[in-house]
Each structure stands twice: as structure tokens, then as C-alpha cells.
Design an enzyme around this catalytic site. Structure first.
Site, short mmCIF file in Angstrom:
data_model
loop_
_atom_site.label_atom_id
_atom_site.label_comp_id
_atom_site.label_asym_id
_atom_site.label_seq_id
_atom_site.Cartn_x
_atom_site.Cartn_y
_atom_site.Cartn_z
N ASP A 28 0.86 -1.17 0.00
CA ASP A 28 0.00 0.00 0.00
C ASP A 28 0.91 1.23 0.00
O ASP A 28 2.06 1.15 0.46
CB ASP A 28 -0.90 0.01 1.24
CG ASP A 28 -2.12 0.91 1.07
OD1 ASP A 28 -3.21 0.37 0.78
OD2 ASP A 28 -1.98 2.15 1.19
N ASN A 79 -5.64 -4.34 -6.71
CA ASN A 79 -6.82 -3.84 -6.00
C ASN A 79 -6.79 -2.34 -5.71
O ASN A 79 -7.84 -1.73 -5.53
CB ASN A 79 -6.95 -4.61 -4.67
CG ASN A 79 -8.01 -4.03 -3.79
OD1 ASN A 79 -9.20 -4.22 -4.01
ND2 ASN A 79 -7.59 -3.30 -2.75
N TYR A 144 -14.43 7.65 -13.28
CA TYR A 144 -14.26 6.37 -12.59
C TYR A 144 -14.80 5.23 -13.44
O TYR A 144 -14.14 4.20 -13.62
CB TYR A 144 -15.02 6.42 -11.26
CG TYR A 144 -14.93 5.18 -10.42
CD1 TYR A 144 -13.84 4.95 -9.58
CD2 TYR A 144 -15.96 4.23 -10.43
CE1 TYR A 144 -13.77 3.81 -8.79
CE2 TYR A 144 -15.89 3.09 -9.65
CZ TYR A 144 -14.80 2.89 -8.83
OH TYR A 144 -14.72 1.75 -8.06
N LYS A 148 -12.79 1.96 -15.09
CA LYS A 148 -13.17 0.60 -14.76
C LYS A 148 -13.64 -0.18 -16.00
O LYS A 148 -13.43 -1.40 -16.08
CB LYS A 148 -14.26 0.60 -13.69
CG LYS A 148 -13.80 1.17 -12.35
CD LYS A 148 -12.58 0.44 -11.79
CE LYS A 148 -12.22 0.91 -10.40
NZ LYS A 148 -11.05 0.19 -9.83
N ILE A 177 -19.84 -0.83 -1.75
CA ILE A 177 -19.24 -1.53 -0.62
C ILE A 177 -18.92 -0.53 0.48
O ILE A 177 -18.54 0.62 0.21
CB ILE A 177 -17.96 -2.27 -1.05
CG1 ILE A 177 -18.20 -3.11 -2.32
CG2 ILE A 177 -17.44 -3.15 0.09
CD1 ILE A 177 -19.26 -4.17 -2.17
N THR A 179 -16.66 0.94 2.38
CA THR A 179 -15.24 1.25 2.52
C THR A 179 -15.11 2.76 2.67
O THR A 179 -16.10 3.48 2.70
CB THR A 179 -14.44 0.78 1.30
OG1 THR A 179 -14.81 1.59 0.16
CG2 THR A 179 -14.71 -0.68 0.98
#
Length: 264
Positions: A28, A79, A144, A148, A177, A179
Site C-alpha cells: 500500500d 486492488n 471512474y 473501470k 461496498i 469502505t
């Protein structure tokens, strides 16, 4: 190998993989957050690395060097990613460059390095985090969504090229989700609260998302679409695009009618 492991889906994936006894190399850009996250994992990762996926040379070196140490790369989970919210008319070229560098360029560089290594070392599995918005259009998420869509196009093509090389490829297409992506995403003429108020579904827990992803990977699915609201949205766009577009226009109208807060 897993990028973006300090938070969100990445953190949940790392925890699940460690608990299952996987030999995990996690990275990360926020190394302190990654170290802190790893303390809660039931298992010890093989390594933790500070990697900013926009630094392509460092990303590629990490993949190549880890592969050489291990002698193989069984899985690469690309990811790491960021959100970007707001109408297209308020976006800037800098916004475009940022979203593409993080969400698409990094997947290309990761896949390219790992694909070559896997091709000469017996194969492997590339797992690329895309989104249901890579399968369906969405107002307020144009940049975005474009990135994707690119991830899915790349993944689908590599799945064909990799088949005879024993390289499998999956594109992960989650819905909404729970997050930090909504809070952290750069926003143009909107707010986190406004965006969340538009969602007709509850946010899906990241821990359950990790389970869905790994279940799909184990089943070697090329597209891993979840939860139910994402599968329904993708289905509706494919079979009844006019209705899907109409519902999205209503959401956009609702957003435009929201009172603007100071600073927007």
C-alpha cells in the site's frame, strides 16, 4: 500479491488470505496504515511493502523481485484504486490523469509484469478490481466508470491470451461496498453526504465482499459481480437499457435539485 491492502476491500482480502494460510505479499502507499492493519490479521504476511501504484517502475520491480524470490506468482490482486465523484462538466484534465493513473495504468503495469513472469513460470491468476460501473454507465462517476470499463476490457482480453499459457484472469465488479472510498474520493460540486443519499441500497460489508471475491476466484470466474444489487443493475442495463437510463436520469435530477452547500 495484493496492492491496496491497508484499507477497504484490500484490507479485508488480506485478512482473509492470511487467516487461510496464504503466503501473502501485501503493499500500500500508506505503509503505516498497512502495518497497523496487519496487526489485526490472523496470520503473518510474508512481506509488507510501501508501493505507490502510480510509480510504475517501483510496482513492476516489486512484482518481479517477489516472483524471483518465491519462484512463482500464483495470484496478483491489483486492488488499489480511488474514486472520483461529480458531473463530467466539472471535471478537469488533472482529474482524468489522476483517475487513469491509479485505476487503469497501474493495472496495466501490474498485469504486464506479472503476465510475462507467469507465462515463463507455469502460469498464475490475475485478479483485477473493477466495478459494476465498469459494466454499466453511471452519472456522477464518468471518469471512474471509464477507467473501470478499461480494466474489464483489459481483463477480458488477457483471459483469452492467457488461456493456453495457464494464466487465468478475473475482473472483480463489486457494487456499493462499505469502505472509505466515498469519503476519500475527490469530489466536484458534490459532497459525500449527497452521494450516499442517492444510493437505493445499503452498503455491502467489505468482509463479505472479500469472501465473494475469493469464492469467485476459486471458481475461476472471469467476471465476479456482487452483491445482488450489482447483479440486478448489470442485468437491467443489458436487457432494458432504456429503463436503466431513465432511473439514472432521475438520480441525476435529484442530485441537481439538492441545495448547494457553502464551498461547493
Amino acid at each position: 500479491m495484493l496492492t491496496g491492502a491497508a484499507s477497504g476491500i484490500g484490507r479485508a482480502l488480506a485478512a482473509t488470505l492470511c487467516e487461510a494460510g496464504a503466503r501473502l505479499h501485501a503493499s500500500d502507499r500508506d505503509f503505516e496504515a498497512l502495518q497497523q492493519a496487519s496487526l489485526s490479521w490472523r496470520g503473518t504476511p510474508a512481506s509488507l511493502s510501501r508501493i505507490d501504484v502510480t510509480e510504475s517502475a517501483a510496482l513492476r520491480a516489486w512484482i518481479r523481485e517477489t516472483g524471483e524470490v518465491e519462484g512463482r506468482i500464483d495470484f496478483l490482486f491489483s486492488n488499489a484504486g480511488i474514486g472520483m465523484a461529480g458531473e463530467f462538466r466539472y471535471m478537469t484534465p488533472e482529474d482524468w490523469n489522476q483517475i487513469i493513473r491509479v485505476n487503469l495504468d497501474s493495472v496495466f503495469h501490474g498485469c504486464h509484469e506479472a503476465f510475462q513472469f507467469m507465462a515463463s513460470h507455469g502460469g498464475g491468476h490475475l485478479v483485477n478490481t473493477a466495478s459494476m460501473l465498469g459494466l454499466t454507465p453511471s452519472p456522477l462517476a464518468s471518469l471512474y466508470s471509464a477507467a473501470k470499463y478499461g480494466v474489464i476490457g483489459l481483463s477480458e482480453t488477457l483471459a483469452i491470451e492467457g488461456r493456453d499459457l495457464n494464466i487465468r484472469v478475473s475482473a472483480v465488479c463489486p457494487g456499493y461496498i462499505a469502505t472509505g472510498i466515498f469519503e476519500k474520493a475527490p469530489k466536484r460540486e458534490t459532497t459525500t453526504e449527497d452521494m450516499l443519499s442517492l444510493l437505493p441500497w445499503k452498503l455491502y460489508p467489505a468482509e463479505k465482499a472479500a469472501y465473494q471475491i475469493l469464492q469467485g476466484v476459486a471458481a475461476r470466474r472471469r467476471l465476479i459481480v456482487f452483491p445482488a444489487h450489482a447483479r440486478f443493475g448489470v442485468w437491467l442495463w443489458r436487457v432494458w437499457p432504456s429503463l436503466y437510463s431513465s432511473l439514472n436520469r432521475r438520480l441525476l435530477e435529484k442530485h441537481r435539485s439538492m441545495p448547494k452547500k457553502k464551498g461547493q
